[in-house]
Design a protein around this motif. Structure first.
Motif, PDB file in Angstrom:
ATOM      1  N   VAL A  15       0.859  -1.182   0.000  1.00  0.00           N
ATOM      2  CA  VAL A  15       0.000   0.000   0.000  1.00  0.00           C
ATOM      3  C   VAL A  15       0.895   1.233   0.000  1.00  0.00           C
ATOM      4  O   VAL A  15       1.817   1.347   0.817  1.00  0.00           O
ATOM      5  CB  VAL A  15      -0.923   0.024   1.226  1.00  0.00           C
ATOM      6  CG1 VAL A  15      -1.681   1.342   1.305  1.00  0.00           C
ATOM      7  CG2 VAL A  15      -1.907  -1.135   1.185  1.00  0.00           C
ATOM      8  N   TYR A  16       0.621   2.158  -0.895  1.00  0.00           N
ATOM      9  CA  TYR A  16       1.396   3.393  -1.002  1.00  0.00           C
ATOM     10  C   TYR A  16       0.528   4.552  -0.517  1.00  0.00           C
ATOM     11  O   TYR A  16      -0.554   4.794  -1.061  1.00  0.00           O
ATOM     12  CB  TYR A  16       1.852   3.608  -2.446  1.00  0.00           C
ATOM     13  CG  TYR A  16       2.827   2.546  -2.885  1.00  0.00           C
ATOM     14  CD1 TYR A  16       4.200   2.779  -2.874  1.00  0.00           C
ATOM     15  CD2 TYR A  16       2.379   1.286  -3.264  1.00  0.00           C
ATOM     16  CE1 TYR A  16       5.098   1.797  -3.241  1.00  0.00           C
ATOM     17  CE2 TYR A  16       3.271   0.295  -3.635  1.00  0.00           C
ATOM     18  CZ  TYR A  16       4.634   0.552  -3.620  1.00  0.00           C
ATOM     19  OH  TYR A  16       5.523  -0.442  -3.974  1.00  0.00           O
ATOM     20  N   TYR A  17       0.999   5.226   0.532  1.00  0.00           N
ATOM     21  CA  TYR A  17       0.204   6.281   1.155  1.00  0.00           C
ATOM     22  C   TYR A  17       1.114   7.455   1.514  1.00  0.00           C
ATOM     23  O   TYR A  17       2.335   7.382   1.395  1.00  0.00           O
ATOM     24  CB  TYR A  17      -0.509   5.750   2.404  1.00  0.00           C
ATOM     25  CG  TYR A  17       0.405   5.589   3.602  1.00  0.00           C
ATOM     26  CD1 TYR A  17       0.323   6.485   4.671  1.00  0.00           C
ATOM     27  CD2 TYR A  17       1.354   4.574   3.670  1.00  0.00           C
ATOM     28  CE1 TYR A  17       1.166   6.361   5.772  1.00  0.00           C
ATOM     29  CE2 TYR A  17       2.186   4.433   4.751  1.00  0.00           C
ATOM     30  CZ  TYR A  17       2.094   5.341   5.801  1.00  0.00           C
ATOM     31  OH  TYR A  17       2.935   5.215   6.881  1.00  0.00           O
ATOM     32  N   ASN A  18       0.502   8.535   1.973  1.00  0.00           N
ATOM     33  CA  ASN A  18       1.246   9.739   2.362  1.00  0.00           C
ATOM     34  C   ASN A  18       0.804  10.136   3.763  1.00  0.00           C
ATOM     35  O   ASN A  18      -0.339  10.538   3.970  1.00  0.00           O
ATOM     36  CB  ASN A  18       0.969  10.868   1.368  1.00  0.00           C
ATOM     37  CG  ASN A  18       1.874  12.068   1.580  1.00  0.00           C
ATOM     38  OD1 ASN A  18       2.387  12.289   2.675  1.00  0.00           O
ATOM     39  ND2 ASN A  18       2.067  12.860   0.542  1.00  0.00           N
ATOM     40  N   SER A  19       1.708   9.995   4.733  1.00  0.00           N
ATOM     41  CA  SER A  19       1.359  10.269   6.132  1.00  0.00           C
ATOM     42  C   SER A  19       1.118  11.752   6.409  1.00  0.00           C
ATOM     43  O   SER A  19       0.681  12.114   7.501  1.00  0.00           O
ATOM     44  CB  SER A  19       2.453   9.739   7.063  1.00  0.00           C
ATOM     45  OG  SER A  19       3.689  10.379   6.794  1.00  0.00           O
ATOM     46  N   LEU A  20       1.406  12.604   5.415  1.00  0.00           N
ATOM     47  CA  LEU A  20       1.087  14.020   5.587  1.00  0.00           C
ATOM     48  C   LEU A  20      -0.433  14.239   5.617  1.00  0.00           C
ATOM     49  O   LEU A  20      -0.902  15.271   6.088  1.00  0.00           O
ATOM     50  CB  LEU A  20       1.711  14.850   4.453  1.00  0.00           C
ATOM     51  CG  LEU A  20       3.240  14.852   4.392  1.00  0.00           C
ATOM     52  CD1 LEU A  20       3.716  15.637   3.170  1.00  0.00           C
ATOM     53  CD2 LEU A  20       3.842  15.437   5.666  1.00  0.00           C
ATOM     54  N   PHE A  21      -1.173  13.235   5.116  1.00  0.00           N
ATOM     55  CA  PHE A  21      -2.629  13.286   5.160  1.00  0.00           C
ATOM     56  C   PHE A  21      -3.103  12.430   6.332  1.00  0.00           C
ATOM     57  O   PHE A  21      -2.838  11.230   6.394  1.00  0.00           O
ATOM     58  CB  PHE A  21      -3.224  12.771   3.852  1.00  0.00           C
ATOM     59  CG  PHE A  21      -2.894  13.627   2.666  1.00  0.00           C
ATOM     60  CD1 PHE A  21      -3.738  14.657   2.274  1.00  0.00           C
ATOM     61  CD2 PHE A  21      -1.718  13.408   1.937  1.00  0.00           C
ATOM     62  CE1 PHE A  21      -3.430  15.450   1.181  1.00  0.00           C
ATOM     63  CE2 PHE A  21      -1.403  14.191   0.846  1.00  0.00           C
ATOM     64  CZ  PHE A  21      -2.264  15.223   0.474  1.00  0.00           C
ATOM     65  N   GLU A  22      -3.816  13.053   7.259  1.00  0.00           N
ATOM     66  CA  GLU A  22      -4.163  12.405   8.527  1.00  0.00           C
ATOM     67  C   GLU A  22      -4.980  11.138   8.323  1.00  0.00           C
ATOM     68  O   GLU A  22      -4.755  10.132   9.003  1.00  0.00           O
ATOM     69  CB  GLU A  22      -4.932  13.383   9.409  1.00  0.00           C
ATOM     70  CG  GLU A  22      -5.236  12.826  10.794  1.00  0.00           C
ATOM     71  CD  GLU A  22      -5.931  13.855  11.678  1.00  0.00           C
ATOM     72  OE1 GLU A  22      -6.408  13.450  12.748  1.00  0.00           O
ATOM     73  OE2 GLU A  22      -5.992  15.034  11.297  1.00  0.00           O
ATOM     74  N   ASN A  23      -5.940  11.154   7.398  1.00  0.00           N
ATOM     75  CA  ASN A  23      -6.782   9.972   7.215  1.00  0.00           C
ATOM     76  C   ASN A  23      -5.992   8.773   6.688  1.00  0.00           C
ATOM     77  O   ASN A  23      -6.274   7.624   7.045  1.00  0.00           O
ATOM     78  CB  ASN A  23      -7.949  10.284   6.280  1.00  0.00           C
ATOM     79  CG  ASN A  23      -7.489  10.608   4.861  1.00  0.00           C
ATOM     80  OD1 ASN A  23      -6.403  11.163   4.674  1.00  0.00           O
ATOM     81  ND2 ASN A  23      -8.314  10.284   3.885  1.00  0.00           N
ATOM     82  N   GLN A  24      -4.972   9.038   5.878  1.00  0.00           N
ATOM     83  CA  GLN A  24      -4.153   7.947   5.376  1.00  0.00           C
ATOM     84  C   GLN A  24      -3.237   7.395   6.468  1.00  0.00           C
ATOM     85  O   GLN A  24      -3.047   6.182   6.580  1.00  0.00           O
ATOM     86  CB  GLN A  24      -3.310   8.424   4.191  1.00  0.00           C
ATOM     87  CG  GLN A  24      -4.143   8.816   2.976  1.00  0.00           C
ATOM     88  CD  GLN A  24      -3.286   9.256   1.817  1.00  0.00           C
ATOM     89  OE1 GLN A  24      -2.181   8.755   1.615  1.00  0.00           O
ATOM     90  NE2 GLN A  24      -3.789  10.199   1.018  1.00  0.00           N
TER      91      GLN A  24
END
Length: 254
Positions: A53-62
Motif C-alpha cells: 500500500v502506497y500512502y502519504n502520512s502528511l494526510f491524517e486519514n491515510q
C-alpha cells in the motif's frame, strides 16, 4: 511410475501462480474490511507474494488507516512528498522492479482508478502478466478500465469473494476451457495442459484448479488430465501429445 511423477510435478507447477497487490491509497481508500476482502480475493487467484500500500502520512486519514492495514499483513510504503503523483511514481517504480526480479507476479491486482497507470498496465501485459483493476465508483479513467484484463469496483469485493467460493460445474468449466484454448491459439501461445490450466485460473473467476470443478453426480475431478479426458470424450475439445485443439477448427481443416 515415471509418468506419475511427471504428472505430479506438472500439477505442482500449475499451482504456483504468483499474485501481487499494489494499492494507490491516495486514489482508492480501503477500509479494513475491504482490505480483508481484497486479500481473500487475491488468494483465490494464486499464491500471494506481495501486498503493498502506497500512502502519504502528511494526510491524517491515510496515516490513521496505516495501522489497520499493517495489522492484516500489508506492507505500507510512506511516500511523504508534496509533489503531485509522488506515491504513484513510487508504486510504478517498485512494480517494475518486482517484475524484473525472481519473484515477478503472474497476476497484478492494482487498486487505483488513475489513468496514469494505463501505460504500466500495457507494460505488464506485454510481459504476459494479467492485471486486475479495483477502483472507486466515480473515480476511474475509462482508458485504464478498458485496458485491464479484469475490472471491478471496490464495493463489489464482498460479493466477488462469496461468488468465487461457489462450486464450478462441469459445463461452466468446459466453456472456460474452450475460451482459454481459443485465446492461446489466436495468440500463438502453447496449448499444453499446464499453460491452459494457468490461463483458466487467471481468466475464469471461479476456477481454482481441477478440484473446484464438480460433475453432475456431485463429485469433483482427481486431476486436470481427468477433466480434459472427459471434455475430449464429450466432443468439446481434442488433444494430441498433451496439447489441446478446438473441435470446430479441426472440422474446418478436415
Amino acid at each position: 511410475m515415471a509418468h506419475a511423477n511427471q504428472s505430479s510435478n506438472r500439477q505442482t507447477s500449475q499451482l504456483q501462480i504468483k499474485v501481487g497487490i499494489y494499492c494507490d491509497f491516495q486514489n482508492v481508500y480501503l477500509s479494513e474490511e475491504q482490505a480483508r476482502f481484497l486479500l481473500a480475493f487475491a488468494i483465490t487467484k494464486g499464491s500471494l507474494i506481495s501486498r503493498k500500500v502506497y500512502y502519504n502520512s502528511l494526510f491524517e486519514n491515510q496515516a490513521s488507516a496505516k495501522e489497520n492495514l499493517q495489522r492484516i499483513g500489508f506492507k505500507c510504503e510512506d511516500v511523504t512528498c508534496s509533489l503531485k503523483n509522488s506515491a504513484d511514481n513510487q508504486l510504478k517504480s517498485d512494480l517494475i522492479d518486482d517484475v524484473y526480479n525472481n519473484q515477478s507476479p503472474d497476476i497484478v491486482i492494482l487498486a487505483s482508478g488513475d489513468g496514469d497507470f494505463a501505460n504500466v498496465v500495457q507494460f505488464l501485459q506485454e510481459k504476459d502478466i494479467n492485471v486486475i483493476i479495483f477502483a472507486q465508483r466515480g473515480n476511474v479513467k475509462q482508458k485504464l478500465k478498458e485496458r485491464a484484463n479484469e475490472f471491478h469496483f471496490v464495493d463489489e469485493l464482498s460479493q466477488l469473494v462469496n461468488y468465487k467460493t461457489q462450486p464450478l460445474n462441469y459445463n461452466e468449466a468446459v466453456e472456460c476451457l474452450i475460451e482459454c484454448t481459443k485465446t492461446s491459439l489466436s495468440q500463438g501461445k502453447p496449448t499444453g495442459f499446464g499453460y491452459i490450466d494457468k490461463l483458466m485460473r487467471q481468466r475464469c473467476h471461479r476456477y481454482q484448479g481441477f478440484s473446484s470443478i464438480f460433475m453432475s453426480n456431485g463429485k469433483n475431478f482427481k486431476n486436470f488430465s481427468q477433466f480434459i479426458d472427459v471434455a475430449v470424450r464429450d466432443g468439446k475439445v481434442q488433444k494430441q501429445n498433451q496439447e489441446l485443439f478446438l473441435v470446430e477448427l479441426e472440422k474446418l481443416t478436415a
